[in-house]
Design a protein around this motif. Structure first.
Motif, PDB file in Angstrom:
ATOM      1  N   SER A 141      29.754  33.308  49.137  1.00 48.66           N
ATOM      2  CA  SER A 141      31.084  33.839  49.424  1.00 48.66           C
ATOM      3  C   SER A 141      31.751  33.099  50.575  1.00 48.66           C
ATOM      4  CB  SER A 141      31.006  35.332  49.763  1.00 48.66           C
ATOM      5  OG  SER A 141      30.497  35.523  51.063  1.00 48.66           O
ATOM      6  N   ILE A 142      33.073  33.087  50.536  1.00 48.65           N
ATOM      7  CA  ILE A 142      33.889  32.560  51.626  1.00 48.65           C
ATOM      8  C   ILE A 142      34.940  33.612  51.964  1.00 48.65           C
ATOM      9  CG2 ILE A 142      35.636  30.847  52.284  1.00 48.65           C
ATOM     10  CD1 ILE A 142      34.163  28.797  50.629  1.00 48.65           C
ATOM     11  N   ILE A 143      34.978  34.008  53.219  1.00 43.71           N
ATOM     12  CA  ILE A 143      36.005  34.918  53.720  1.00 43.71           C
ATOM     13  C   ILE A 143      36.483  34.378  55.055  1.00 43.71           C
ATOM     14  CG2 ILE A 143      36.586  37.260  54.447  1.00 43.71           C
ATOM     15  CD1 ILE A 143      34.397  38.324  52.670  1.00 43.71           C
ATOM     16  N   SER A 144      37.795  34.307  55.209  1.00 44.38           N
ATOM     17  CA  SER A 144      38.399  33.845  56.457  1.00 44.38           C
ATOM     18  C   SER A 144      37.862  32.473  56.868  1.00 44.38           C
ATOM     19  CB  SER A 144      38.163  34.859  57.584  1.00 44.38           C
ATOM     20  OG  SER A 144      38.930  34.542  58.723  1.00 44.38           O
ATOM     21  N   ASN A 145      37.856  31.540  55.906  1.00 44.95           N
ATOM     22  CA  ASN A 145      37.449  30.153  56.145  1.00 44.95           C
ATOM     23  C   ASN A 145      35.998  30.005  56.591  1.00 44.95           C
ATOM     24  OD1 ASN A 145      39.887  28.824  55.486  1.00 44.95           O
ATOM     25  ND2 ASN A 145      40.767  29.474  57.434  1.00 44.95           N
ATOM     26  N   THR A 146      35.162  30.948  56.236  1.00 48.07           N
ATOM     27  CA  THR A 146      33.757  30.894  56.633  1.00 48.07           C
ATOM     28  C   THR A 146      32.862  31.185  55.443  1.00 48.07           C
ATOM     29  OG1 THR A 146      34.311  31.649  58.869  1.00 48.07           O
ATOM     30  CG2 THR A 146      32.011  31.816  58.198  1.00 48.07           C
ATOM     31  N   MET A 147      31.897  30.301  55.210  1.00 42.21           N
ATOM     32  CA  MET A 147      30.909  30.561  54.172  1.00 42.21           C
ATOM     33  C   MET A 147      29.833  31.482  54.739  1.00 42.21           C
ATOM     34  SD  MET A 147      30.001  27.504  51.520  1.00 42.21           S
ATOM     35  CE  MET A 147      29.870  26.183  52.712  1.00 42.21           C
ATOM     36  N   ASP A 148      29.497  32.501  53.975  1.00 40.41           N
ATOM     37  CA  ASP A 148      28.521  33.497  54.417  1.00 40.41           C
ATOM     38  C   ASP A 148      27.251  33.366  53.570  1.00 40.41           C
ATOM     39  OD1 ASP A 148      27.098  35.661  55.294  1.00 40.41           O
ATOM     40  OD2 ASP A 148      28.608  37.171  54.773  1.00 40.41           O
ATOM     41  N   VAL A 149      26.237  32.710  54.119  1.00 40.73           N
ATOM     42  CA  VAL A 149      25.007  32.489  53.362  1.00 40.73           C
ATOM     43  C   VAL A 149      24.267  33.799  53.111  1.00 40.73           C
ATOM     44  CG1 VAL A 149      24.698  30.104  54.092  1.00 40.73           C
ATOM     45  CG2 VAL A 149      23.736  31.946  55.479  1.00 40.73           C
ATOM     46  N   ARG A 197      32.394  41.064  41.900  1.00 36.71           N
ATOM     47  CA  ARG A 197      33.411  42.120  41.932  1.00 36.71           C
ATOM     48  C   ARG A 197      34.784  41.529  41.575  1.00 36.71           C
ATOM     49  NH1 ARG A 197      30.312  43.104  46.552  1.00 36.71           N
ATOM     50  NH2 ARG A 197      31.999  42.713  48.002  1.00 36.71           N
ATOM     51  N   ASP A 198      35.792  41.700  42.423  1.00 37.61           N
ATOM     52  CA  ASP A 198      37.142  41.198  42.114  1.00 37.61           C
ATOM     53  C   ASP A 198      37.477  39.923  42.881  1.00 37.61           C
ATOM     54  OD1 ASP A 198      37.262  42.357  44.609  1.00 37.61           O
ATOM     55  OD2 ASP A 198      39.229  43.273  44.306  1.00 37.61           O
ATOM     56  N   ALA A 199      36.457  39.210  43.343  1.00 36.90           N
ATOM     57  CA  ALA A 199      36.680  37.999  44.126  1.00 36.90           C
ATOM     58  C   ALA A 199      37.408  36.932  43.304  1.00 36.90           C
ATOM     59  CB  ALA A 199      35.346  37.438  44.616  1.00 36.90           C
ATOM     60  N   LYS A 254      45.884  43.292  44.503  1.00 40.11           N
ATOM     61  CA  LYS A 254      45.243  42.351  45.421  1.00 40.11           C
ATOM     62  C   LYS A 254      46.230  41.773  46.421  1.00 40.11           C
ATOM     63  CE  LYS A 254      41.572  38.951  45.047  1.00 40.11           C
ATOM     64  NZ  LYS A 254      40.550  39.927  45.363  1.00 40.11           N
ATOM     65  N   SER A 255      45.770  41.583  47.662  1.00 38.46           N
ATOM     66  CA  SER A 255      46.582  40.938  48.687  1.00 38.46           C
ATOM     67  C   SER A 255      46.613  39.433  48.458  1.00 38.46           C
ATOM     68  CB  SER A 255      46.000  41.234  50.077  1.00 38.46           C
ATOM     69  OG  SER A 255      46.608  40.419  51.059  1.00 38.46           O
ATOM     70  N   PHE A 256      47.721  38.800  48.895  1.00 39.02           N
ATOM     71  CA  PHE A 256      47.838  37.342  48.784  1.00 39.02           C
ATOM     72  C   PHE A 256      47.478  36.638  50.094  1.00 39.02           C
ATOM     73  CE2 PHE A 256      50.762  38.705  45.351  1.00 39.02           C
ATOM     74  CZ  PHE A 256      50.153  38.045  44.300  1.00 39.02           C
ATOM     75  N   ASP A 257      46.972  37.389  51.069  1.00 36.76           N
ATOM     76  CA  ASP A 257      46.613  36.828  52.372  1.00 36.76           C
ATOM     77  C   ASP A 257      45.279  36.083  52.244  1.00 36.76           C
ATOM     78  OD1 ASP A 257      45.941  36.248  54.987  1.00 36.76           O
ATOM     79  OD2 ASP A 257      46.556  38.203  55.764  1.00 36.76           O
ATOM     80  N   THR A 278      41.038  37.319  51.718  1.00 30.46           N
ATOM     81  CA  THR A 278      40.606  37.142  50.327  1.00 30.46           C
ATOM     82  C   THR A 278      39.129  36.768  50.281  1.00 30.46           C
ATOM     83  OG1 THR A 278      42.800  36.439  49.586  1.00 30.46           O
ATOM     84  CG2 THR A 278      40.930  35.811  48.217  1.00 30.46           C
ATOM     85  N   ARG A 279      38.389  37.426  49.415  1.00 33.69           N
ATOM     86  CA  ARG A 279      36.980  37.073  49.212  1.00 33.69           C
ATOM     87  C   ARG A 279      36.908  36.075  48.055  1.00 33.69           C
ATOM     88  NH1 ARG A 279      32.501  39.631  46.126  1.00 33.69           N
ATOM     89  NH2 ARG A 279      30.518  39.064  47.109  1.00 33.69           N
ATOM     90  N   PHE A 280      36.484  34.869  48.381  1.00 36.61           N
ATOM     91  CA  PHE A 280      36.259  33.835  47.380  1.00 36.61           C
ATOM     92  C   PHE A 280      34.761  33.772  47.068  1.00 36.61           C
ATOM     93  CE2 PHE A 280      40.019  32.392  49.746  1.00 36.61           C
ATOM     94  CZ  PHE A 280      40.910  32.120  48.714  1.00 36.61           C
ATOM     95  N   ILE A 281      34.433  33.578  45.821  1.00 38.67           N
ATOM     96  CA  ILE A 281      33.043  33.305  45.440  1.00 38.67           C
ATOM     97  C   ILE A 281      32.998  31.923  44.814  1.00 38.67           C
ATOM     98  CG2 ILE A 281      31.119  33.898  43.932  1.00 38.67           C
ATOM     99  CD1 ILE A 281      31.405  35.802  46.257  1.00 38.67           C
ATOM    100  N   VAL A 282      32.319  31.010  45.493  1.00 36.22           N
ATOM    101  CA  VAL A 282      32.113  29.667  44.954  1.00 36.22           C
ATOM    102  C   VAL A 282      30.831  29.716  44.133  1.00 36.22           C
ATOM    103  CG1 VAL A 282      32.027  27.224  45.493  1.00 36.22           C
ATOM    104  CG2 VAL A 282      33.070  28.808  47.120  1.00 36.22           C
ATOM    105  N   PHE A 283      30.903  29.301  42.867  1.00 38.68           N
ATOM    106  CA  PHE A 283      29.707  29.412  42.038  1.00 38.68           C
ATOM    107  C   PHE A 283      29.536  28.179  41.154  1.00 38.68           C
ATOM    108  CE2 PHE A 283      32.637  30.477  38.745  1.00 38.68           C
ATOM    109  CZ  PHE A 283      31.965  30.445  37.521  1.00 38.68           C
ATOM    110  N   ASP A 284      28.324  28.038  40.656  1.00 37.37           N
ATOM    111  CA  ASP A 284      27.992  26.926  39.777  1.00 37.37           C
ATOM    112  C   ASP A 284      26.917  27.394  38.811  1.00 37.37           C
ATOM    113  OD1 ASP A 284      28.112  23.908  39.199  1.00 37.37           O
ATOM    114  OD2 ASP A 284      25.968  24.249  39.491  1.00 37.37           O
TER     115      ASP A 284
END
Length: 222
Positions: free
Chosen positions: A58-66, A112-114, A25-28, A32-38
């Motif tokens: 998901s959040i990628i590049s400081n943007t939440m993708d609905v 996935r690997d988020a 995985k990249s450290f950039d 990075t694909r983040f998954i915010v979950f609850d």
């Protein structure tokens, strides 16, 4: 639960999930694909209680993708009427409900690997891992970050020993609490908080994903 590691013939959905972690995985942070979950649950007992719903975005590049989000409702074999007042999920409500196995299949396919993000993340992850255990599968492989812990890395945190609630962080960052105490609503709110924290951390210097996991008292641990 040692049988997790003796059971070799894992189902295809688990093998597909595991294969996402083969590549390093990249450290950039920007890619990075983040998954915010609850999760909403029947209670707070990890072994005895059950997940009622899972929400993620998901959040990628400081943007939440609905458009890259998930909302699952699980069948309630275990029902606690005392918690309905909090989450509003009825045993026989109008939401389409699926069983635990189908829910974990869809959740693993989605994340996935988020890098997973949650508030009080250890509880949500433990509840997911209990579903995996009941399916005779290993624990989640994803790295995870807790917004309550991340907040303590910012200059806005004045009491490092204090456990900050989601409501307190909403007040600090002036975030409206729409759909509070629904899995999807809390995931969205937590996502906004995570972006605010990232903004605070990156305003002074450039950081990487590895920096988010660094704990000055216990290097390498969050």
């Amino acid at each position: 639960m040692l049988y997790w590691f003796r059971h070799k013939n894992y189902p295809d959905f688990w093998n597909q999930y595991r294969n996402h972690f083969i590549k390093k995985k990249s450290f950039d942070l920007d890619i990075t694909r983040f998954i915010v979950f609850d999760t909403e649950t029947t209670g707070l007992h990890i072994k005895n209680d059950r997940i009622l719903s899972i929400g993620g975005i998901s959040i990628i590049s400081n943007t939440m993708d609905v458009s890259d989000s998930i909302e699952l409702y699980l069948k309630q074999d275990t029902f606690n009427p005392e918690t309905v007042e909090i989450h509003g999920i009825l045993k026989d409500g109008n939401n389409i409900k699926i069983n635990e196995k189908q829910a974990i299949i869809e959740f693993l396919e989605y994340i996935r690997d988020a890098v997973l993000i949650a508030h009080h993340a250890s509880f949500d992850i433990a509840m997911i891992n209990e579903i995996l255990a009941r399916q005779r599968l290993p624990k989640l492989k994803n790295k995870a970050l807790d917004t309550g812990v991340l907040f303590k890395k910012t200059e806005l945190c004045h009491v490092n020993s204090k456990p900050y609630s989601l409501d307190e962080l909403c007040a600090i960052f002036n975030i409206k609490k729409h759909d509070r105490h629904t899995a999807s609503g809390d995931a969205y709110i937590t996502g906004l908080i995570f972006l605010k924290i990232l903004g605070e951390l990156t305003s002074k210097k450039r950081i990487t994903l590895k920096d988010l996991f660094y704990n000055r008292n216990r290097p390498g641990l969050l």
